[in-house]
Design a protein around this motif. Structure first.
Motif, mmCIF file in Angstrom:
data_model
loop_
_atom_site.group_PDB
_atom_site.id
_atom_site.type_symbol
_atom_site.label_atom_id
_atom_site.label_comp_id
_atom_site.label_asym_id
_atom_site.label_seq_id
_atom_site.Cartn_x
_atom_site.Cartn_y
_atom_site.Cartn_z
ATOM 1 N N ASN A 215 -4.321 -5.473 2.141
ATOM 2 C CA ASN A 215 -3.569 -5.187 0.918
ATOM 3 C C ASN A 215 -4.430 -5.437 -0.317
ATOM 4 O O ASN A 215 -5.647 -5.642 -0.202
ATOM 5 C CB ASN A 215 -2.287 -6.014 0.857
ATOM 6 C CG ASN A 215 -2.485 -7.501 1.099
ATOM 7 O OD1 ASN A 215 -1.729 -8.131 1.822
ATOM 8 N ND2 ASN A 215 -3.523 -8.097 0.516
ATOM 9 N N GLN B 104 0.827 -1.205 0.000
ATOM 10 C CA GLN B 104 0.000 0.000 0.000
ATOM 11 C C GLN B 104 0.860 1.253 0.000
ATOM 12 O O GLN B 104 0.504 2.270 -0.597
ATOM 13 C CB GLN B 104 -0.931 0.001 1.217
ATOM 14 C CG GLN B 104 -2.144 0.905 1.071
ATOM 15 C CD GLN B 104 -3.122 0.409 0.013
ATOM 16 O OE1 GLN B 104 -3.207 -0.777 -0.262
ATOM 17 N NE2 GLN B 104 -3.869 1.318 -0.582
ATOM 18 N N CYS C 103 -6.396 -1.255 -3.787
ATOM 19 C CA CYS C 103 -5.070 -0.655 -4.029
ATOM 20 C C CYS C 103 -5.207 0.529 -4.982
ATOM 21 O O CYS C 103 -4.979 1.679 -4.592
ATOM 22 C CB CYS C 103 -4.096 -1.704 -4.564
ATOM 23 S SG CYS C 103 -4.752 -2.729 -5.891
#
Length: 445
Positions: free
Chosen positions: A234, A129, A203
């Motif tokens: 994530n 990230q 993301c």
């Protein structure tokens, strides 16, 4: 065909493909009219039935899978429109991912620089990230510094690729500050609390569509939910799974499961159809790992799209458009393939749109057909993606809508691209459902 890990591609296909699913296909042909690539070409090999036949022929030793086999597997959009149409309930989406996973081990097509880019993107960029936020910062600087204006004025991007130049025109506003930096990790419900949900921030969503994530959270709090945003989550792993990077996708899935289990949430909310489709199938992704069976099932059962949670579990919200002199605002909806075909969640979005006062909801012809985005398909297969988009825009234009609402970032960019190509900018706007609704939310006292 080059070998990978001491086995041929045929042997790897035999290991990875679910043979029961291959034999479940009755070759009835119900999938043909649902398949975008078959509709464009009329070629049997461009259909789900045709691709399954190729997979089975390779596994049975009736053909040696080579470059043409790889091309057909990669030409599939992965929209999974064939699955609802299949009377035998063949899990085609799982088969195409298994085939691509096998191909990735043996591929002969990736040049050295492509392999380098894949490693950078799949193993270094998307899993982090922090690196995604650096990308967002870089893209923000690119726009605000004047470099973007210079690039467009000189046309330098078009020297490399006309398609790249077109995609650059619809690049959204990026940010190096995601939703956690903007709102924190806990946002309390407005009024009486109805439950606690975990927000899957994504993301690319978090750096390219930060405002959409913020709109999503605010809709959830207005509807009565405490919102938790686990920092340790994530990337969902969808692009990895679709591109043959299955092992990496599994690692991401495990990390996300841990993050949301520790958060102790009632539901896990996605605002991106592509992300939601793999999140809801984490149990299948990890089906061969016994120690993750219980946890992955716990996770998959709690995944919901933003529209579904608002309609099914949330406090009723009121939405209203400002009434113009021309009368109600015309609104149409381009369905996300994965939301429709995997999550089965398109109907709640339509219900919400029809609740907005002073609007006229116009049902688009074939609204559930793919727009040609399909993750990164419009970059890897631009010719076919553009053909599909052109037919989609025929139906979009026929609605004479002011707003084309979508539930997925890829669809949103593809619709922006279509609107720009057809000279509709200024007359028509593509917008995410969360932003459309929050901008018209009648706030509670």
């Amino acid at each position: 065909m080059s070998k990978g890990q001491g086995a041929t591609l045929q042997e790897t296909l035999m290991q990875k493909l679910d043979y029961d699913q291959l034999t479940n296909c009755m070759r009835c042909g119900f999938c043909l009219p649902a398949c975008p690539t078959f509709k464009e070409t009329g070629i049997e090999a461009e259909s789900p039935r045709g691709r399954i036949s190729l997979m089975k022929a390779a596994v049975d030793g009736l053909m040696e899978p080579g470059i043409r086999f790889e091309d057909q597997m990669n030409h599939c959009l992965g929209c999974r429109a064939c699955e609802p149409a299949c009377p035998a309930d063949v899990k085609y989406g799982q088969l195409i991912e298994q085939a691509r996973d096998a191909i990735e081990v043996h591929t002969t097509q990736h040049r050295w620089w492509v392999k380098g880019v894949r490693k950078l993107v799949f193993k270094e960029l998307f899993p982090s990230q922090q690196r995604m936020q650096l990308l967002g910062t870089g893209l923000h600087f690119y726009k605000m510094s004047g470099i973007q204006k210079l690039v467009r004025k000189t046309g330098v991007v078009g020297l490399f690729s006309k398609h790249m130049a077109t995609m650059e025109k619809i690049l959204p506003d990026a940010s190096g500050k995601g939703i956690v930096e903007r709102l924190g990790t806990f946002i309390p419900a407005k009024g009486k609390k109805l439950g606690t949900v975990g927000m899957f921030r994504g993301c690319l969503m978090d750096v390219l569509f930060t405002e959409t994530n913020i709109s999503t959270v605010k809709l959830l709090t207005e509807a009565g939910f405490d919102v938790v945003i686990p920092e340790s989550q994530n990337c969902c792993g969808a692009l990895h799974a679709h591109s043959g990077e299955t092992d990496q996708a599994k690692q991401m899935a495990k990390s996300n499961i841990r993050a949301f289990q520790e958060a102790g949430v009632d539901y896990i909310i996605s605002n991106a159809g592509g992300c939601g489709a793999i999140l809801v199938e984490y149990d299948h992704l990890l089906h061969d790992e016994e120690e993750w069976k219980e946890a992955s099932t716990w996770f998959a059962k709690r995944v919901k799209d933003i529209s579904s949670i608002l309609v099914e579990k949330g406090r009723p919200l009121r939405f209203a458009e400002t009434l113009s002199q021309q009368g109600p605002t015309r609104v149409t909806y381009q369905e996300s393939c994965h939301l429709r075909n995997v999550m089965k969640g398109s109907q709640p979005t339509k219900q919400l749109l029809q609740r907005v006062s002073n609007t006229a909801y116009i049902e688009m012809k074939d609204s559930g057909s793919c727009c040609g985005s399909a993750g990164i398909y419009n970059m890897t297969q631009p010719e076919m993606a553009n053909q599909i988009l052109e037919h989609k825009m025929e139906n979009v234009n026929a609605t004479i809508a002011s707003y084309v609402v979508t539930s997925n970032p890829g669809c949103l960019l593809q619709m922006k691209l279509g609107i720009d190509k057809h000279g509709q900018t200024g007359h028509m706007e593509a917008v995410h459902i969360a932003d459309f609704l929050y901008d018209r939310l009648v706030k509670q006292d």
